[in-house]
Write an enzyme that holds these catalytic residues in place. Structure first.
Site, PDB file in Angstrom:
ATOM      1  N   ASN A 247     -12.475   7.597   8.186  1.00  0.00           N
ATOM      2  CA  ASN A 247     -13.081   7.942   6.897  1.00  0.00           C
ATOM      3  C   ASN A 247     -14.511   7.422   6.792  1.00  0.00           C
ATOM      4  OD1 ASN A 247     -13.599   8.517   4.257  1.00  0.00           O
ATOM      5  ND2 ASN A 247     -12.661   6.630   3.529  1.00  0.00           N
TER       6      ASN A 247
ATOM      7  N   CYS B 203     -10.581   4.046   0.057  1.00  0.00           N
ATOM      8  CA  CYS B 203      -9.667   3.581   1.101  1.00  0.00           C
ATOM      9  C   CYS B 203      -9.447   2.077   0.989  1.00  0.00           C
ATOM     10  CB  CYS B 203     -10.224   3.927   2.470  1.00  0.00           C
ATOM     11  SG  CYS B 203     -11.918   3.386   2.690  1.00  0.00           S
ATOM     12  N   HIS B 204     -10.275   1.375   0.211  1.00  0.00           N
ATOM     13  CA  HIS B 204     -10.098  -0.081   0.083  1.00  0.00           C
ATOM     14  C   HIS B 204      -8.903  -0.404  -0.816  1.00  0.00           C
ATOM     15  CE1 HIS B 204     -12.614   1.063  -3.375  1.00  0.00           C
ATOM     16  NE2 HIS B 204     -11.911   0.146  -4.004  1.00  0.00           N
TER      17      HIS B 204
END
Length: 109
Positions: A48, A56-57
């Site tokens: 990504n 995405c964190h």
DNA sequence: GGCGTGACCCCAT
DNA sequence: TATGGGGCCACGC
């Protein structure tokens, strides 16, 4: 159908449904897609490049550990703490409390 | 067309 | 409670 989208592409779509202050696990995402490809999910995150488009964190491990991150696990923890997620010793407190569950409508078959 | 890799998960010791 | 080993899937070369 959106079957033309790759598995990882579907993962990104699901991440966008995660609200601020909430997190999910790689296993949960794979389950949302009715697959056991936790591995592929992680690979998708690594691939990504849209860190500002795909949160995405907010994806952590089932064990409660924040897991890895493109900018470093430390940066990942800082972001989660900034969103109100309680983390101690690099692990989330009350994972179920911050766990976000996907709905059938969010799941693209 | 096939093989190895990886931001993982689960179980047993 | 902590650590090790095996297994699973999608993607890139």
């Amino acid at each position: 159908m959106n079957n033309s989208q790759s598995f990882k592409q579907k993962c990104y779509a699901l991440l966008k449904f995660i609200p601020e202050g909430k997190v999910t696990t790689y296993n949960e995402i794979a389950r949302a897609l009715h697959s056991k490809a936790w591995r592929a999910v992680g690979s998708a995150m690594a691939s990504n490049k849209q860190l500002f488009t795909v949160p995405c964190h907010r994806v952590v491990r089932s064990d409660g550990a924040v897991g890895q991150y493109a900018l470093g696990s430390g940066k990942k923890i800082a972001l989660l703490l900034s969103e109100g997620v309680e983390i101690s010793n690099g692990k989330i407190n009350n994972l179920e409390k911050f766990m976000h569950r996907f709905s059938s409508r969010q799941v693209a078959s």
